[in-house]
Write a protein that holds these residues in place. Structure first.
Motif, mmCIF file in Angstrom:
data_model
loop_
_atom_site.group_PDB
_atom_site.id
_atom_site.type_symbol
_atom_site.label_atom_id
_atom_site.label_comp_id
_atom_site.label_asym_id
_atom_site.label_seq_id
_atom_site.Cartn_x
_atom_site.Cartn_y
_atom_site.Cartn_z
ATOM 1 N N LYS A 166 5.817 -10.168 -11.784
ATOM 2 C CA LYS A 166 4.935 -8.665 -12.316
ATOM 3 C C LYS A 166 4.875 -8.118 -10.914
ATOM 4 O O LYS A 166 3.914 -8.098 -10.432
ATOM 5 C CB LYS A 166 4.165 -9.616 -13.228
ATOM 6 C CG LYS A 166 5.010 -10.381 -14.326
ATOM 7 C CD LYS A 166 3.644 -10.345 -15.245
ATOM 8 C CE LYS A 166 4.407 -11.000 -16.482
ATOM 9 N NZ LYS A 166 5.261 -13.025 -16.408
ATOM 10 N N ILE A 167 4.751 -6.596 -11.627
ATOM 11 C CA ILE A 167 4.807 -5.361 -10.718
ATOM 12 C C ILE A 167 3.565 -5.134 -11.123
ATOM 13 O O ILE A 167 3.700 -4.398 -12.203
ATOM 14 C CB ILE A 167 6.018 -4.823 -10.305
ATOM 15 C CG1 ILE A 167 6.852 -5.628 -9.163
ATOM 16 C CG2 ILE A 167 5.610 -4.156 -8.946
ATOM 17 C CD1 ILE A 167 6.724 -6.451 -8.060
ATOM 18 N N PHE A 168 2.468 -4.822 -10.938
ATOM 19 C CA PHE A 168 1.144 -3.327 -10.955
ATOM 20 C C PHE A 168 0.535 -2.723 -10.394
ATOM 21 O O PHE A 168 1.413 -2.511 -9.307
ATOM 22 C CB PHE A 168 0.109 -4.437 -11.853
ATOM 23 C CG PHE A 168 0.572 -6.397 -12.208
ATOM 24 C CD1 PHE A 168 0.396 -5.936 -13.967
ATOM 25 C CD2 PHE A 168 1.281 -7.086 -12.006
ATOM 26 C CE1 PHE A 168 0.477 -6.850 -14.439
ATOM 27 C CE2 PHE A 168 1.062 -7.954 -12.619
ATOM 28 C CZ PHE A 168 0.657 -7.711 -13.404
ATOM 29 N N ASP A 169 0.739 -1.724 -11.170
ATOM 30 C CA ASP A 169 0.576 -0.451 -10.644
ATOM 31 C C ASP A 169 -0.886 -0.894 -9.430
ATOM 32 O O ASP A 169 -2.032 -1.316 -10.367
ATOM 33 C CB ASP A 169 0.355 0.782 -11.811
ATOM 34 C CG ASP A 169 -0.496 2.285 -10.808
ATOM 35 O OD1 ASP A 169 -1.818 2.105 -10.573
ATOM 36 O OD2 ASP A 169 0.556 2.956 -10.243
ATOM 37 N N LEU A 170 -1.480 -0.242 -8.294
ATOM 38 C CA LEU A 170 -2.910 -0.723 -7.615
ATOM 39 C C LEU A 170 -3.356 0.016 -8.000
ATOM 40 O O LEU A 170 -5.293 -0.535 -7.346
ATOM 41 C CB LEU A 170 -2.021 -0.999 -6.445
ATOM 42 C CG LEU A 170 -2.974 -1.515 -5.335
ATOM 43 C CD1 LEU A 170 -3.089 -2.708 -6.040
ATOM 44 C CD2 LEU A 170 -2.075 -1.647 -3.759
ATOM 45 N N PRO A 193 0.767 -1.577 -0.005
ATOM 46 C CA PRO A 193 0.465 -0.057 -0.082
ATOM 47 C C PRO A 193 0.664 1.105 -0.131
ATOM 48 O O PRO A 193 -0.065 2.201 -0.446
ATOM 49 C CB PRO A 193 -0.660 0.008 1.266
ATOM 50 C CG PRO A 193 0.318 -0.939 2.150
ATOM 51 C CD PRO A 193 0.644 -1.853 1.187
ATOM 52 N N ILE A 194 2.563 1.018 0.386
ATOM 53 C CA ILE A 194 3.226 2.605 0.829
ATOM 54 C C ILE A 194 3.766 3.490 -0.635
ATOM 55 O O ILE A 194 3.102 4.124 -1.218
ATOM 56 C CB ILE A 194 4.353 1.869 1.344
ATOM 57 C CG1 ILE A 194 3.537 2.212 2.605
ATOM 58 C CG2 ILE A 194 5.097 3.633 1.484
ATOM 59 C CD1 ILE A 194 4.266 1.623 3.493
ATOM 60 N N GLU A 195 4.100 1.658 -1.964
ATOM 61 C CA GLU A 195 3.913 1.862 -2.718
ATOM 62 C C GLU A 195 3.453 1.884 -3.973
ATOM 63 O O GLU A 195 2.713 2.203 -5.786
ATOM 64 C CB GLU A 195 5.525 0.947 -3.858
ATOM 65 C CG GLU A 195 6.215 0.934 -2.770
ATOM 66 C CD GLU A 195 7.678 2.735 -2.947
ATOM 67 O OE1 GLU A 195 7.088 3.251 -4.172
ATOM 68 O OE2 GLU A 195 7.938 2.579 -1.689
ATOM 69 N N ARG A 196 1.932 1.794 -3.243
ATOM 70 C CA ARG A 196 0.666 1.453 -4.753
ATOM 71 C C ARG A 196 0.850 0.426 -5.475
ATOM 72 O O ARG A 196 0.877 0.549 -6.973
ATOM 73 C CB ARG A 196 0.105 2.539 -4.832
ATOM 74 C CG ARG A 196 -0.059 3.806 -3.355
ATOM 75 C CD ARG A 196 -1.783 3.744 -3.059
ATOM 76 N NE ARG A 196 -2.250 4.462 -2.426
ATOM 77 C CZ ARG A 196 -3.011 4.620 -2.307
ATOM 78 N NH1 ARG A 196 -4.003 4.386 -2.538
ATOM 79 N NH2 ARG A 196 -3.346 5.025 -0.938
ATOM 80 N N GLU A 197 1.107 -0.731 -5.246
ATOM 81 C CA GLU A 197 1.880 -1.266 -6.217
ATOM 82 C C GLU A 197 1.017 -3.159 -5.796
ATOM 83 O O GLU A 197 0.719 -3.028 -4.527
ATOM 84 C CB GLU A 197 3.089 -2.024 -6.247
ATOM 85 C CG GLU A 197 3.976 -0.382 -7.179
ATOM 86 C CD GLU A 197 5.429 -0.483 -6.810
ATOM 87 O OE1 GLU A 197 6.100 0.089 -7.878
ATOM 88 O OE2 GLU A 197 6.022 -1.176 -5.748
ATOM 89 N N LEU A 198 0.684 -3.363 -7.326
ATOM 90 C CA LEU A 198 0.726 -5.408 -6.540
ATOM 91 C C LEU A 198 1.789 -6.452 -7.146
ATOM 92 O O LEU A 198 1.731 -6.035 -8.582
ATOM 93 C CB LEU A 198 -0.514 -5.555 -7.152
ATOM 94 C CG LEU A 198 -1.463 -6.407 -7.749
ATOM 95 C CD1 LEU A 198 -1.853 -7.662 -6.623
ATOM 96 C CD2 LEU A 198 -2.257 -6.606 -8.396
#
Length: 301
Positions: free
Chosen positions: A163-167, A148-153
């Motif tokens: 794989k890193i996604f924008d939340l 939740p800090i970097e807003r990433e999934l």
């Protein structure tokens, strides 16, 4: 020196136990298995299991929603069942594409469901409407983690990548060539600075989320696939569990191995340990296995 005490073994499932999930009470947790049974257990009253739901197919993933006191049950090949825990009644269900559902994560009124069809389904919790189908591969999505800090999934795949996604936008931000085999488990450290991953390649890897997911450390942690990992409530330790039948306790700060819990030394599981849950009840560790049992452990120092 850490001593391991086996508190109890819960029996009752008729097939491999695949899922463990916390509840709204520290001393209770949920399990689900290949038999389709969803059971609530009480760590204060050993081996008194309470049936919450029964579905037709196996269940690999559960998610507890504290505000609603609901349990989301992902039935393989079918979809989601939402159980009201007060009445033990199914409130609603949502049909998904026929696939296996390996993980559910909840964040910001949305549920993220990882499927064997390569799709992460993003579902609005209130309306059960689909917000997005994220398809970044044609292979299984095995595990999910939310920062939740970097807003990433973050999502671990059977193509060996994370794989890193924008939340917010769900756009693909980064592909990490993480392992040499399927990524079975990922977890952010409690301070969200690091992402830990465990794989079928027996390696545990630590990625720096603040430095573009640079690899900090790589450990040959088990002798067979690492199935899952869980942090202690204070974040200072974590446990991994494996197809090699063992559970291992690690120090978070220096990634040092502190203890091995296995069959020979501690009457551990006889087959693959599928999930591990570090509970808030007296720091007890709960594990489940292909041997159809759930074991409860306490570390004494």
């Amino acid at each position: 020196m850490i001593q391991v005490e086996k508190i109890d073994t819960f029996t009752g499932h008729r097939d491999c136990v695949y899922a463990l999930e916390k509840s709204g009470e520290n001393h209770r947790f949920f399990s689900a298995a290949g038999d389709g049974f969803v059971v609530r257990w009480n760590l204060q009253k050993p081996d008194v299991g309470e049936m919450i739901a029964k579905v037709k197919n196996s269940v690999y993933s559960l998610a507890y929603l504290p505000k609603e006191d609901h349990l989301w049950v992902a039935q393989n090949q079918e979809g989601i069942h939402i159980i009201d825990l007060q009445s033990k009644q199914e409130l609603r269900s949502l049909k998904l594409a026929p696939a296996l559902y390996f993980d559910i994560q909840i964040y910001d009124n949305q549920a993220f469901v990882a499927g064997s069809d390569g799709i992460i389904s993003v579902i609005d919790i209130d309306t059960l409407a689909f917000r997005k189908h994220i398809k970044a591969a044609s292979v299984s999505v095995r595990c999910l983690a939310i920062n939740p800090i970097e807003r990433e999934l973050a999502a671990g795949y059977s193509d060996n990548t994370i794989k890193i996604f924008d939340l917010k936008t769900f756009e693909l931000k980064k592909v990490i060539m993480a392992h040499t085999n399927s990524v079975f488990t990922i977890k952010y450290s409690p301070d969200f600075r690091f992402l830990l991953s465990g794989s079928r390649d027996v390696r545990l890897k630590i990625w720096n989320a603040e430095r573009e997911y640079a690899l900090e450390e790589e450990i040959v942690a088990h002798t067979f696939a690492i199935n899952h990992l869980s942090f202690s409530p204070d974040g200072q330790r974590f446990v991994t569990c494996s197809m090699d039948k063992s559970i291992k306790v690690w120090d978070t700060e220096n990634m040092k191995l502190l203890k091995v819990i296995d069959r020979a030394r501690h009457a551990g599981h006889g087959t693959s340990v599928n999930k591990v849950l570090w509970s808030d009840h007296e720091g007890q560790i709960v594990s489940c296995s292909d041997d159809r049992t759930i074991s409860v452990w306490k570390l004494n120092e």
